[in-house]
Design a protein around this motif. Structure first.
Motif, PDB file in Angstrom:
ATOM      1  N   SER A  36     -60.765 -17.870  22.960  1.00 13.48           N
ATOM      2  CA  SER A  36     -62.136 -17.595  22.557  1.00 13.48           C
ATOM      3  C   SER A  36     -62.780 -16.693  23.605  1.00 13.48           C
ATOM      4  O   SER A  36     -63.204 -17.156  24.661  1.00 13.48           O
ATOM      5  CB  SER A  36     -62.908 -18.908  22.437  1.00 13.48           C
ATOM      6  OG  SER A  36     -64.264 -18.640  22.208  1.00 13.48           O
TER       7      SER A  36
ATOM      8  N   GLN B  41     -65.796 -15.205  24.190  1.00 15.33           N
ATOM      9  CA  GLN B  41     -67.142 -15.332  23.632  1.00 15.33           C
ATOM     10  C   GLN B  41     -68.056 -14.154  23.923  1.00 15.33           C
ATOM     11  O   GLN B  41     -69.112 -14.036  23.320  1.00 15.33           O
ATOM     12  CB  GLN B  41     -67.773 -16.633  24.113  1.00 15.33           C
ATOM     13  CG  GLN B  41     -67.025 -17.848  23.608  1.00 15.33           C
ATOM     14  CD  GLN B  41     -67.611 -19.146  24.107  1.00 15.33           C
ATOM     15  OE1 GLN B  41     -68.522 -19.175  24.916  1.00 15.33           O
ATOM     16  NE2 GLN B  41     -67.074 -20.250  23.628  1.00 15.33           N
TER      17      GLN B  41
ATOM     18  N   THR C  46     -70.969 -10.686  20.194  1.00 16.19           N
ATOM     19  CA  THR C  46     -72.238 -11.407  20.282  1.00 16.19           C
ATOM     20  C   THR C  46     -73.282 -10.404  20.744  1.00 16.19           C
ATOM     21  O   THR C  46     -72.954  -9.412  21.396  1.00 16.19           O
ATOM     22  CB  THR C  46     -72.169 -12.583  21.281  1.00 16.19           C
ATOM     23  OG1 THR C  46     -71.821 -12.069  22.565  1.00 16.19           O
ATOM     24  CG2 THR C  46     -71.149 -13.618  20.853  1.00 16.19           C
TER      25      THR C  46
END
Length: 185
Positions: free
Chosen positions: A104, A106, A110
């Motif tokens: 992941s 992240q 985003t």
């Protein structure tokens, strides 16, 4: 009698670029570890680079036949929200190794607020031979940020020579968090 066709007209010389002309190819902005690089709608700073043969992203250990290169970085938008679409390592031979899809990451896809840096980790799985020369981290913004007048922005950070891990070395990812004090910290 046989006549030859007339010669073709001379080719016009290529026009010189206009002053202030817009270049449509991506132009990377290159900095060193610890420096903030601004490229189009995104700001990036690499804080640390680590390597391991095993990676722990919180969901259990992941092994590799190559090397995990873990990059701790901070990202923000410049004047508006920005999204990082691709993070990759370019090795000394010019091969690009994209952030792993087995973990992941992240930081990817985003939205980062303007001038509010968020720290996180990107893990890239590379063959051991990729560490035989210098590495460059490349951070590319989302394609929607680009158009004919403004190409996709590429922030590059020269990581230099990254040391290979010792056998059994494990690295962990860092959970995303706001950078206390922002870019001035």
């Amino acid at each position: 009698p046989c006549s030859l066709p007339p010669p073709p007209p001379p080719r016009a010389a290529a026009a010189a670029p206009r002053r202030g002309a817009v270049h449509t190819s991506p132009t990377p902005a290159l900095r060193a570890v610890g420096e903030v690089v601004t490229a189009g709608p995104v700001r990036v700073r690499v804080d640390d680079v680590r390597t391991g043969t095993t990676l722990d992203d919180g969901s259990g250990p992941l092994t590799t036949d190559g090397v995990w290169v873990v990059v701790d970085l901070a990202v923000s938008g410049t004047t508006g929200e920005a999204s990082v679409e691709v993070v990759e390592l370019r090795d000394a031979v010019g091969r690009d190794h994209e952030a792993s899809h087995r973990v992941s990451n992240q930081v990817l896809s985003t939205f980062a607020d303007p001038d509010v840096p968020e720290a996180g980790t990107v893990a890239v799985e590379v063959p051991a031979r990729a560490l035989e020369g210098d590495l460059v981290l490349r951070v590319l913004t989302e394609h929607q940020d680009a158009d004919l007048d403004r190409p996709q922005a590429i922030a590059e950070v020269d990581l230099g020579r990254v040391a290979p891990p010792a056998a059994g070395d494990s690295v962990e990812t860092v959970r995303p968090a706001l950078v206390p004090g922002g870019w001035d910290a």
